[in-house]
Structure formats: C-alpha cells, structure tokens
Scaffold this active site. Structure first.
Site, PDB file in Angstrom:
ATOM      1  N   LYS A 232       0.816  -1.221   0.000  1.00 26.80           N
ATOM      2  CA  LYS A 232       0.000   0.000   0.000  1.00 26.80           C
ATOM      3  C   LYS A 232       0.845   1.266   0.000  1.00 26.80           C
ATOM      4  O   LYS A 232       2.024   1.254   0.317  1.00 26.80           O
ATOM      5  CB  LYS A 232      -0.962  -0.018   1.199  1.00 26.80           C
ATOM      6  CG  LYS A 232      -2.142  -0.954   0.937  1.00 26.80           C
ATOM      7  CD  LYS A 232      -3.218  -0.858   1.970  1.00 26.80           C
ATOM      8  CE  LYS A 232      -4.386  -1.767   1.538  1.00 26.80           C
ATOM      9  NZ  LYS A 232      -5.381  -1.918   2.597  1.00 26.80           N
ATOM     10  N   ARG A 266      -3.594  -9.749   5.250  1.00 31.02           N
ATOM     11  CA  ARG A 266      -4.019  -9.858   3.847  1.00 31.02           C
ATOM     12  C   ARG A 266      -2.866  -9.377   2.976  1.00 31.02           C
ATOM     13  O   ARG A 266      -2.467  -8.214   3.074  1.00 31.02           O
ATOM     14  CB  ARG A 266      -5.269  -8.996   3.639  1.00 31.02           C
ATOM     15  CG  ARG A 266      -5.848  -9.056   2.228  1.00 31.02           C
ATOM     16  CD  ARG A 266      -7.099  -8.181   2.145  1.00 31.02           C
ATOM     17  NE  ARG A 266      -7.646  -8.174   0.805  1.00 31.02           N
ATOM     18  CZ  ARG A 266      -7.207  -7.384  -0.172  1.00 31.02           C
ATOM     19  NH1 ARG A 266      -6.213  -6.548   0.026  1.00 31.02           N
ATOM     20  NH2 ARG A 266      -7.770  -7.451  -1.368  1.00 31.02           N
TER      21      ARG A 266
HETATM   22  C1  8Y7 Z   1      -8.100  -4.261   2.049  1.00 30.97           C
HETATM   23  C2  8Y7 Z   1      -9.162  -5.043   1.613  1.00 30.97           C
HETATM   24  C3  8Y7 Z   1      -8.293  -3.999  -0.083  1.00 30.97           C
HETATM   25  C4  8Y7 Z   1      -7.785  -4.248   3.440  1.00 30.97           C
HETATM   26  C5  8Y7 Z   1      -9.596  -5.820   3.754  1.00 30.97           C
HETATM   27  C6  8Y7 Z   1      -5.398  -3.151  -1.670  1.00 30.97           C
HETATM   28  C7  8Y7 Z   1     -10.269  -5.500  -0.559  1.00 30.97           C
HETATM   29  C8  8Y7 Z   1      -6.670  -2.438  -1.724  1.00 30.97           C
HETATM   30  N1  8Y7 Z   1      -7.542  -3.621   0.966  1.00 30.97           N
HETATM   31  N2  8Y7 Z   1      -9.911  -5.827   2.451  1.00 30.97           N
HETATM   32  N3  8Y7 Z   1      -9.276  -4.871   0.283  1.00 30.97           N
HETATM   33  N4  8Y7 Z   1      -8.560  -5.052   4.240  1.00 30.97           N
HETATM   34  N5  8Y7 Z   1     -10.294  -6.555   4.621  1.00 30.97           N
HETATM   35  O1  8Y7 Z   1      -4.365  -2.418  -1.800  1.00 30.97           O
HETATM   36  O2  8Y7 Z   1      -6.897  -3.558   3.935  1.00 30.97           O
HETATM   37  O3  8Y7 Z   1      -5.311  -4.372  -1.529  1.00 30.97           O
HETATM   38  S1  8Y7 Z   1      -8.097  -3.482  -1.742  1.00 30.97           S
END
Ligand code: 8Y7
Length: 287
Positions: A232, A266
């Site tokens: 990020k 994640r």
């Molecule tokens: C997150 C996410 C994204 C996060 C959860 C990216 C779908 C942006 N970020 N879901 N999703 N937490 N739970 O850079 O931080 O992956 S999308």
C-alpha cells in the site's frame, strides 16, 4: 479459567473452523485479483485460467485463506456493475470450491454476497462494512465469516482530504455501531472479524495511529483483527519505494501488525509472508 479477550473459541467461517486466538499461528490471506485490466488480452477464459494458476501457487506457498476480488477498490477507482463483478468472481469461486482452503469474496454488493454464499464462499470481506442496503440480509442467513472493514468515504474520493476527530476513537465507534447492527440482524459474534482498513480514507499519520493501536481495537471488541498493508501507499510513503519495490516494507508491516495483535494478514506475497511469520512465531511463542 476465565475467558480473556484473546482466548475465544475457533471462529466459524463457513465450512471451516479457524483458530484465531492469540496462541494460534497468525493466518495469511492471499489476494486473488480477478480484474481483466491486469491481463494483457482481457479475455475471460485467459483471466480465469490465470486466476486459478495464481490460486494454486498461493496454496503451494502455504496460504490460509484466499480472498477473491473482482472489483478494484484502490483509491480513485470507480465501481463496477453487479453483472460484471459476478461474471468475474463466480467462475473463480466455482473453480476453487474444492481447493481445500477457505474462500473469501471481497465485495460490497448484496447480490454478489448472496450468489457467493450459495456457491460456497466461506467468508465475505466487505470494505464497506455491510452498510449497503440489503447487505445484512444477504449474509445473516448463512454461516460464512464476515470481515467488517472501516472506510471513510468511498474509493473514488476517499484519499482527497480524510479528517477525523480522533482516528482510533472514530474507528472504534464505527466498529461498535457495525457490530451492533450485525448482531441485531441475528449474526453470531463468532463469525466476525474487524479491520481498520489501512489506506481507506486515511493519511499516513492516520494509518500509523491505527497500526500502533491495533491491540486496543482488538481488546475492546474481543474479535480477531485482520490487517491489510501489502504494497500500500503507506508502505511507499515510509520506504520511498514504488509499488513493485514494496515487498520488504510489506513484510515489515505484516510483522508489525501481528506484533500489535492482528490475527490475519491480507497480502500479495504469500510465500515470503508465510516464512516471515513462521520465524516470528518461532521466536515469540513456544508452540
Ligand atoms: C483491504 C481489503 C483492499 C484491506 C480488507 C489493496 C479488498 C486495496 N484492501 N480488504 N481490500 N482489508 N479486509 O491495496 O486492507 O489491496 S483493496
């Protein structure tokens, strides 16, 4: 023995009971993007094949949960039609149904939630925290796990000028309200996890306050915490690296999140994160 906030029973995520208490190994959620723009010819068959290959690779690398996402929720992105999202996500979900790993679907749309649950999704990951009209009804009559993420505003404009009174207090108040709404809809607490949503309507200072105070959020609700920092902008802000150079910074972020109490991280880079967490776990715990 009295229950401490981190000694909760296994969480119920669809077909799987997952140990997410403090004594268990932190789990790795691997990101599986099925967005045609990431593929050269944009062809559906090709993108399905590539998604399956990517999932198989993550499984070989030790992933614990696969998060399937059809809609890009990156800052500045516009939303996708329901039909288009279903056409991207459902074939992948069917193809991976029996891969042996819990399958999460990243969506904000009640219809996608319903279809995904019917097709066997074990978890719904909603960056919008089940605030859409009909979202609670879509998930209440099932046993899938639910990730309640915090987002200020919407992806298109959320990074323009995010402001909080007290970011940690505001995010805690949001979780309080959302957990209450989910429980009022008859959803069991053991299906829930919370996520402060790094980068979703947050400056670097906001993200760092949240990261440093994850434990407070975890103990306030006694729910497992999920954290997504992988590649990020905040990692780029700290390291000065473009997105393709953020692996080491992302590993640092994952370990920091786990040190502050996160139970699921994640990530894009599964093999590296699994190794980093294995060393972390061996060093910090004798199990
Ligand atoms: C997150 C996410 C994204 C996060 C959860 C990216 C779908 C942006 N970020 N879901 N999703 N937490 N739970 O850079 O931080 O992956 S999308």
């Amino acid at each position: 023995m009295s229950a401490s906030p981190t000694s909760f029973a296994p969480m119920k995520f669809g077909r799987f009971n997952l140990r997410l208490d403090a004594a268990a190994r932190p789990l790795v959620m691997g990101i599986l993007n099925v967005t045609p723009d990431s593929f050269s010819d944009g062809g559906r068959y090709n993108s399905l094949e590539l998604a399956i290959t990517h999932a198989e690779q993550m499984i070989a690398e030790g992933v614990d949960i696969i998060d399937i996402g059809g809609e890009s929720t990156r800052p500045g992105s516009v939303s996708l039609s329901e039909e288009e999202e279903l056409q991207r996500v459902m074939p992948v979900l069917y193809a991976l149904r029996d891969c042996g790993k819990p399958l999460s679907v990243d969506t904000c749309k009640p219809r996608v939630m319903r279809e995904a649950i019917i097709a066997g999704a074990d978890m719904i990951n909603d960056v919008n925290g089940f605030r859409a009209e009909g979202a609670l009804r879509a998930v209440s009559d099932s046993d899938c796990g639910l990730c309640i993420m915090h987002m200020l505003g919407e992806p298109r404009s959320m990074q323009q000028n995010p402001q909080y009174g007290d970011v940690v207090g505001d995010v805690i108040a949001y979780f309080q309200e959302r957990i209450g709404a989910l429980e009022a809809a008859g959803i069991e607490r053991r299906r829930l996890c919370i996520d402060p949503g790094f980068g979703f309507g947050k400056t670097l200072a906001h993200n760092l306050s949240l990261l440093r105070n994850l434990q407070q959020m975890q103990t306030t609700f006694a729910l497992p915490l999920l954290a997504g920092l992988s590649r990020k902008t905040m990692i780029g802000n700290i390291t000065g690296k473009p997105v393709e150079g953020r692996l080491a910074g992302s590993l640092g972020g994952a370990l920091a999140a786990v040190a502050h109490g996160a139970r699921i991280v994640r990530v894009h880079d599964v093999a590296e994160t699994v190794d980093a967490l294995a060393v972390w776990q061996a060093a910090m715990h004798n199990n």
